[in-house]
Design an enzyme around this catalytic site. Structure first.
Site, PDB file in Angstrom:
ATOM      1  N   GLY A  76       5.103  -3.186   3.067  1.00 43.97           N
ATOM      2  CA  GLY A  76       5.314  -2.411   4.302  1.00 43.97           C
ATOM      3  C   GLY A  76       3.990  -1.962   4.886  1.00 43.97           C
ATOM      4  N   ALA A 122     -13.385  -0.303   5.707  1.00 39.98           N
ATOM      5  CA  ALA A 122     -14.242   0.336   4.703  1.00 39.98           C
ATOM      6  C   ALA A 122     -14.571  -0.641   3.579  1.00 39.98           C
ATOM      7  CB  ALA A 122     -13.541   1.582   4.149  1.00 39.98           C
ATOM      8  N   ARG A 132     -17.147  -3.136   5.054  1.00 41.74           N
ATOM      9  CA  ARG A 132     -18.471  -2.519   5.248  1.00 41.74           C
ATOM     10  C   ARG A 132     -19.137  -2.229   3.902  1.00 41.74           C
ATOM     11  NH1 ARG A 132     -19.585  -2.282  10.369  1.00 41.74           N
ATOM     12  NH2 ARG A 132     -21.714  -2.051   9.657  1.00 41.74           N
ATOM     13  N   ARG A 180       5.900 -10.099   3.088  1.00 46.16           N
ATOM     14  CA  ARG A 180       6.499 -10.055   1.756  1.00 46.16           C
ATOM     15  C   ARG A 180       6.578 -11.506   1.303  1.00 46.16           C
ATOM     16  NH1 ARG A 180       8.935  -5.081   3.863  1.00 46.16           N
ATOM     17  NH2 ARG A 180       8.190  -3.520   2.403  1.00 46.16           N
ATOM     18  N   GLY A 235       1.944  -1.016  -1.246  1.00 49.39           N
ATOM     19  CA  GLY A 235       2.776  -0.106  -2.022  1.00 49.39           C
ATOM     20  C   GLY A 235       2.960  -0.588  -3.446  1.00 49.39           C
ATOM     21  N   ASP A 236       3.960  -0.055  -4.130  1.00 48.27           N
ATOM     22  CA  ASP A 236       4.094  -0.375  -5.562  1.00 48.27           C
ATOM     23  C   ASP A 236       4.383  -1.855  -5.834  1.00 48.27           C
ATOM     24  OD1 ASP A 236       6.648  -0.151  -4.645  1.00 48.27           O
ATOM     25  OD2 ASP A 236       7.383   1.068  -6.309  1.00 48.27           O
ATOM     26  N   THR A 280       0.946   3.104   1.879  1.00 45.46           N
ATOM     27  CA  THR A 280       2.389   3.203   2.159  1.00 45.46           C
ATOM     28  C   THR A 280       2.676   4.557   2.787  1.00 45.46           C
ATOM     29  OG1 THR A 280       4.560   3.486   1.142  1.00 45.46           O
ATOM     30  CG2 THR A 280       2.715   3.826  -0.307  1.00 45.46           C
ATOM     31  N   ASP A 286       5.308   6.105   2.400  1.00 41.94           N
ATOM     32  CA  ASP A 286       6.290   6.813   1.563  1.00 41.94           C
ATOM     33  C   ASP A 286       5.687   7.846   0.602  1.00 41.94           C
ATOM     34  OD1 ASP A 286       8.098   5.125   2.787  1.00 41.94           O
ATOM     35  OD2 ASP A 286       8.044   3.656   1.159  1.00 41.94           O
ATOM     36  N   ASP A 300       4.857   7.479  -2.401  1.00 41.64           N
ATOM     37  CA  ASP A 300       5.573   7.432  -3.682  1.00 41.64           C
ATOM     38  C   ASP A 300       4.760   6.792  -4.811  1.00 41.64           C
ATOM     39  OD1 ASP A 300       5.603   4.945  -2.547  1.00 41.64           O
ATOM     40  OD2 ASP A 300       7.709   4.521  -2.920  1.00 41.64           O
ATOM     41  N   ARG A 315      23.617  21.542  19.869  1.00 38.03           N
ATOM     42  CA  ARG A 315      24.059  20.432  19.020  1.00 38.03           C
ATOM     43  C   ARG A 315      23.505  20.560  17.616  1.00 38.03           C
ATOM     44  NH1 ARG A 315      23.078  16.054  23.731  1.00 38.03           N
ATOM     45  NH2 ARG A 315      25.246  15.912  24.392  1.00 38.03           N
ATOM     46  N   MET A 326      12.130   8.011   7.074  1.00 38.54           N
ATOM     47  CA  MET A 326      11.891   6.979   6.059  1.00 38.54           C
ATOM     48  C   MET A 326      11.413   7.596   4.742  1.00 38.54           C
ATOM     49  SD  MET A 326      10.207   3.737   7.956  1.00 38.54           S
ATOM     50  CE  MET A 326      11.250   2.449   8.617  1.00 38.54           C
ATOM     51  N   GLY A 327      11.115   6.741   3.783  1.00 38.86           N
ATOM     52  CA  GLY A 327      10.610   7.220   2.491  1.00 38.86           C
ATOM     53  C   GLY A 327      11.143   6.416   1.318  1.00 38.86           C
ATOM     54  N   ARG A 328      11.907   5.383   1.629  1.00 42.41           N
ATOM     55  CA  ARG A 328      12.595   4.585   0.594  1.00 42.41           C
ATOM     56  C   ARG A 328      13.375   5.518  -0.315  1.00 42.41           C
ATOM     57  NH1 ARG A 328       9.639  -0.920  -0.966  1.00 42.41           N
ATOM     58  NH2 ARG A 328       8.273   0.339  -2.229  1.00 42.41           N
ATOM     59  N   ALA A 386      13.355  22.704   9.927  1.00 35.41           N
ATOM     60  CA  ALA A 386      14.680  22.124   9.720  1.00 35.41           C
ATOM     61  C   ALA A 386      15.635  23.150   9.107  1.00 35.41           C
ATOM     62  CB  ALA A 386      14.570  20.919   8.798  1.00 35.41           C
ATOM     63  N   HIS A 415      11.511   2.594  12.431  1.00 33.05           N
ATOM     64  CA  HIS A 415      10.172   2.009  12.319  1.00 33.05           C
ATOM     65  C   HIS A 415       9.113   2.677  13.175  1.00 33.05           C
ATOM     66  CE1 HIS A 415      12.259  -1.058  10.068  1.00 33.05           C
ATOM     67  NE2 HIS A 415      11.070  -1.421   9.626  1.00 33.05           N
TER      68      HIS A 415
HETATM   69  P1  ADP Z   1       5.348  -2.671  -1.135  1.00 32.47           P
HETATM   70  O1  ADP Z   1       4.031  -3.178  -1.573  1.00 32.47           O
HETATM   71  O2  ADP Z   1       5.273  -1.957   0.194  1.00 32.47           O
HETATM   72  O3  ADP Z   1       6.052  -1.878  -2.214  1.00 32.47           O
HETATM   73  P2  ADP Z   1       7.146  -4.933  -1.676  1.00 32.47           P
HETATM   74  O4  ADP Z   1       7.860  -4.253  -2.790  1.00 32.47           O
HETATM   75  O5  ADP Z   1       7.962  -5.715  -0.711  1.00 32.47           O
HETATM   76  O6  ADP Z   1       6.288  -3.925  -0.775  1.00 32.47           O
HETATM   77  O7  ADP Z   1       6.066  -5.924  -2.329  1.00 32.47           O
HETATM   78  C1  ADP Z   1       5.176  -6.660  -1.508  1.00 32.47           C
HETATM   79  C2  ADP Z   1       4.903  -7.993  -2.130  1.00 32.47           C
HETATM   80  O8  ADP Z   1       4.267  -7.831  -3.422  1.00 32.47           O
HETATM   81  C3  ADP Z   1       6.133  -8.844  -2.438  1.00 32.47           C
HETATM   82  O9  ADP Z   1       6.617  -9.532  -1.325  1.00 32.47           O
HETATM   83  C4  ADP Z   1       5.574  -9.810  -3.482  1.00 32.47           C
HETATM   84  O10 ADP Z   1       4.816 -10.827  -2.867  1.00 32.47           O
HETATM   85  C5  ADP Z   1       4.622  -8.905  -4.270  1.00 32.47           C
HETATM   86  N1  ADP Z   1       5.343  -8.425  -5.455  1.00 32.47           N
HETATM   87  C6  ADP Z   1       6.214  -7.398  -5.547  1.00 32.47           C
HETATM   88  N2  ADP Z   1       6.733  -7.298  -6.793  1.00 32.47           N
HETATM   89  C7  ADP Z   1       6.192  -8.321  -7.507  1.00 32.47           C
HETATM   90  C8  ADP Z   1       6.339  -8.789  -8.845  1.00 32.47           C
HETATM   91  N3  ADP Z   1       7.159  -8.193  -9.719  1.00 32.47           N
HETATM   92  N4  ADP Z   1       5.611  -9.876  -9.225  1.00 32.47           N
HETATM   93  C9  ADP Z   1       4.788 -10.478  -8.357  1.00 32.47           C
HETATM   94  N5  ADP Z   1       4.618 -10.094  -7.086  1.00 32.47           N
HETATM   95  C10 ADP Z   1       5.293  -9.029  -6.652  1.00 32.47           C
END
Ligand code: ADP
Length: 328
Positions: free
Chosen positions: A16, A27, A30, A77, A107-108, A131, A133, A135, A168, A175-177, A192, A258
């Site tokens: 994302g 950064a 550079r 992705r 992200g993760d 990200t 989020d 998280d 109302r 967002m935030g997953r 809120a 979004h």
């Molecule tokens: P985010 O990085 O925002 O959490 P995703 O979870 O969609 O987003 O992961 C982004 C990309 O990272 C995925 O499309 C994939 O290419 C790679 N990825 C995610 N999980 C794995 C995994 N278990 N093994 C290998 N690549 C991964």
């Protein structure tokens, strides 16, 4: 694994998108130049590694990107990168370009990919938490979170005008997953009436009680912030439940969606992304591999990627308490 000599690094944004990713790329580029490295931009995340969409960066590549939202390297992705065959193709392309190390901004999921790739092929990688989020464990804040909260608050302010004019009750989904960080922050910052997050269940009865008390206190408008990933559903589902019990209320739902990902990064996100980008390159040069770079208590901290993705980042109990005090 022992330290290797790093001469060429690749940088990519994956998963994302988040405001401030461009500032982070800039950064990295550079800092790379400062330390006499060649820097390659890998387009569309792991997709570009597999398709060899890799271009050498020069100072023109990163002119006027700091202040722009999104990511000029584009993000994607890649299901193929999750397969051993996909990662083999990616490795062959890195080798053919002579790339020794990676900076992965995402992200993760993206950091999971970098960790796996390091384990399989020994390509040193430093991850940057990119990200909205917030998280990821190992950093107080992630790149993009502050901007997303600002965007959410500005949108909620506008909704409040119409909420007040028509008495109302609005349910606004942010967002935030499966994390409630944006909801708590935007909820506190926009006064809120209640904040519903996945980490803490608020029974509908408690929400109704809160709304009735506010009615008695003659509050002019009621905005309930709902994080998208709650087990009891998003804003639409919660609003439906409340509508059944309080049919006289004029209830509306807005899903911010979004728009929270877009826009120019805030001053905070630009600074955070810049600090982390430079630190990532320095980390690689100091043999810090398979780590995520973050900021904790205003200090740069490197955390093993495995911990950053597995350990749970908890919502701040003080913030929850404060939100409760302010909304009753
Ligand atoms: P985010 O990085 O925002 O959490 P995703 O979870 O969609 O987003 O992961 C982004 C990309 O990272 C995925 O499309 C994939 O290419 C790679 N990825 C995610 N999980 C794995 C995994 N278990 N093994 C290998 N690549 C991964």
């Amino acid at each position: 694994m022992e330290n290797i000599t790093i001469k060429k690094i690749g940088v990519l944004t994956s998963g994302g998108d988040a405001p401030g990713m461009n500032a982070a790329i800039r950064a990295v580029v550079r800092a790379g130049f400062y330390y006499n490295l060649e820097v390659f931009g890998i387009y569309r995340g792991y997709e570009g590694m597999i398709n060899n969409d890799i271009r050498k960066m020069d100072s023109r590549s990163i002119a006027h990107v700091l202040e722009r939202g999104g990511t000029f390297l584009k993000s994607a992705r890649s299901e193929e990168f999750k397969t051993p065959e996909g990662r083999k193709k990616a490795y062959d392309n890195l080798k053919s370009n002579g790339i020794d190390a990676l900076v992965v901004i995402g992200g993760d999921g993206s950091l999971t990919g970098a960790h796996l790739f390091y384990k399989e092929y020994g390509i040193p990688a430093v991850g940057l938490p990119g990200t909205i989020d917030n998280d990821l464990f190992g950093t107080d804040l992630t790149i993009g979170f502050d901007t997303a909260c600002n965007t959410a608050i500005q949108a909620i302010d506008k909704i409040r005008d119409t909420a007040t004019s028509h008495d109302r009750l609005f349910f606004i989904e942010v967002m935030g997953r499966d994390a409630g960080f944006i909801a708590i922050n935007a909820g506190i910052g926009s006064a809120a009436a209640a904040i519903l997050i996945p980490e803490k269940k608020m029974p509908v009865e408690m929400l109704l009680e809160r709304l009735k008390n506010r009615e008695k206190a003659k509050k002019e408008s009621n905005i309930v912030i709902v994080a998208e990933g709650g087990k009891s559903g998003g804003a639409t589902e919660i609003a439906e439940k409340v509508r059944k019990i309080l049919p006289t209320y004029d209830i509306k739902v807005t899903i911010l969606g979004h728009l929270q990902r877009g826009g120019a990064p805030s001053a905070f996100d630009r600074t955070l992304a810049s600090k982390l980008g430079v630190s990532a390159v320095e980390g690689l040069l100091h043999g810090k591999y398979d780590v995520m770079v973050g900021v904790i208590n205003n200090k740069i901290v490197f955390t093993p990627i495995k911990r950053a993705i597995v350990d749970d980042k908890k919502v701040d109990e003080d913030e929850l308490r404060i939100a409760n005090i302010l909304s009753t």
